[in-house]
Design an enzyme around this catalytic site. Structure first.
Site, PDB file in Angstrom:
ATOM      1  N   HIS A 231       0.763  -1.163   0.158  1.00  0.00           N
ATOM      2  CA  HIS A 231       0.025  -0.004  -0.008  1.00  0.00           C
ATOM      3  C   HIS A 231       0.921   1.284   0.067  1.00  0.00           C
ATOM      4  CE1 HIS A 231      -3.962  -1.530   0.214  1.00  0.00           C
ATOM      5  NE2 HIS A 231      -3.623  -2.564   0.846  1.00  0.00           N
TER       6      HIS A 231
ATOM      7  N   HIS B  93       6.167 -14.470   6.312  1.00  0.00           N
ATOM      8  CA  HIS B  93       6.679 -13.463   7.157  1.00  0.00           C
ATOM      9  C   HIS B  93       5.456 -13.033   8.272  1.00  0.00           C
ATOM     10  CE1 HIS B  93       7.618  -9.354   8.512  1.00  0.00           C
ATOM     11  NE2 HIS B  93       8.858  -9.712   8.159  1.00  0.00           N
TER      12      HIS B  93
ATOM     13  N   GLU C 129       5.427 -13.554  12.098  1.00  0.00           N
ATOM     14  CA  GLU C 129       4.749 -12.464  12.831  1.00  0.00           C
ATOM     15  C   GLU C 129       3.333 -12.316  12.852  1.00  0.00           C
ATOM     16  OE1 GLU C 129       7.024  -8.997  11.729  1.00  0.00           O
ATOM     17  OE2 GLU C 129       8.822  -9.832  11.967  1.00  0.00           O
TER      18      GLU C 129
ATOM     19  N   HIS D  61      15.007 -14.137   7.814  1.00  0.00           N
ATOM     20  CA  HIS D  61      13.864 -15.225   8.361  1.00  0.00           C
ATOM     21  C   HIS D  61      14.147 -16.578   8.085  1.00  0.00           C
ATOM     22  CE1 HIS D  61      11.490 -11.969  10.420  1.00  0.00           C
ATOM     23  NE2 HIS D  61      11.162 -11.516   9.096  1.00  0.00           N
TER      24      HIS D  61
END
Length: 307
Positions: free
Chosen positions: A119, A192, A222, A254
């Site tokens: 966004h 993620h 997360e 990660h």
């Protein structure tokens, strides 16, 4: 709100006017440009995903100028300080394309979900699209991220299947054939995750993977579903082995630490403590041509919106 609006206007003015001194009457280029936008990574071994994506794009769009931009200022600064490598952010990259005479541009998001990063990128594209005159673009269209509609989820599920039968060792990224018995070995994807409402995409993806494949689970670092939900699914399945795979375009921090690291809180370590036999496939989704073709499809949809 007015101060924020003025700040954005000033930023755009700097980005698009300052680089154009000496190029005020530049000729417009006939060929289009594609700007691939990613978060970024500083891990050299993870760059293979971006290299593969750029390769596919140059083959699919041979007449287009293909470039890449990172949204992470931290990663960009780290690469500059460590490797003396300069990578533009999306706004700067658009300014450079404009300055060079590209008037028809697709900005292709390489994000997995339409979350905060996407966004933010959409806001940039919308703001720049509003510029008129010789410093504006004739066509500036944003390509959608990986997961936007049900067809995307189905296509991703099919494309990922090839990775179920491969593993990698250590930090090596070369996949080796390693067929799994689905009744004995689960596949676990780590995404993620985010606090953004778009995190619901992971739940939908997890459900579709479970529908399409036996003992294939998805969790996030997360968000929801997380490690606890994955562990519950594993225990319910009755399997004793699991193959870990990043559900990320790039297998960076990660993947190397939270997923397969030797630290006590990595998924690998915690699952081994639970008694599971673990291996993994450290290829990022950007190294999977089937996944890249889904992005390519979104880019073609964006080109179809040109005037």
């Amino acid at each position: 709100m007015r101060k924020i609006a003025l700040g954005m206007a000033a930023l755009i003015a700097v980005a698009f006017v300052v680089p154009s001194y000496g190029a005020m009457d530049r000729p417009a280029k006939e060929d289009p440009a594609i700007l691939l936008v990613v978060f970024g990574t500083s891990y050299p071994e993870a760059q293979a995903a971006y290299e593969n994506i750029e390769r596919v794009y140059r083959e699919e769009f041979s007449q287009a100028e293909v470039r890449i931009a990172f949204t992470s200022d931290f990663i960009r600064r780290k690469l500059l300080d460590r490797d003396n490598v300069t990578i533009d952010n999306p706004l700067t990259a658009l300014a450079h394309l404009n300055d060079e005479g590209y008037t028809n541009v697709v900005v292709q998001s390489l994000h997995v979900i339409p979350g905060e990063e996407f966004h933010d990128l959409a806001n940039i594209v919308e703001s720049v699209r509003g510029i008129e005159g010789k410093f504006g673009f004739l066509n500036l269209v944003l390509g959608e991220p990986l997961l936007m509609n049900l067809e995307d989820y189905r296509n991703v599920s099919r494309a990922l299947a090839s990775q179920f039968e491969q593993n990698t060792t250590g930090t090596e990224r070369t996949p080796h054939s390693s067929p799994r018995d689905a009744g004995q070995m689960a596949v676990i994807f780590m995404g993620h995750g985010t606090e953004h409402s778009a995190n619901s995409a992971y739940s939908q993806m997890a459900n579709i993977l479970a529908e399409d494949h036996e003992n294939v689970f998805l969790g996030t670092v997360e968000g929801y579903p997380g490690y606890d939900e994955v562990l519950a699914s594993l225990n319910e399945s009755g399997v004793k082995k699991a193959r870990l795979i990043p559900f990320m375009v790039v297998a960076g921090d990660h993947a190397l630490n939270d997923l397969t690291g030797n630290e006590s809180e990595s998924w690998k370590s915690m699952l081994e403590k639970e008694g599971f036999e673990i291996d993994y496939n450290l290829l990022g989704m950007g190294e999977n041509d089937g996944i890249v073709e889904i992005f390519v499809g979104h880019t073609k949809e964006a080109f179809a919106k040109f005037k």
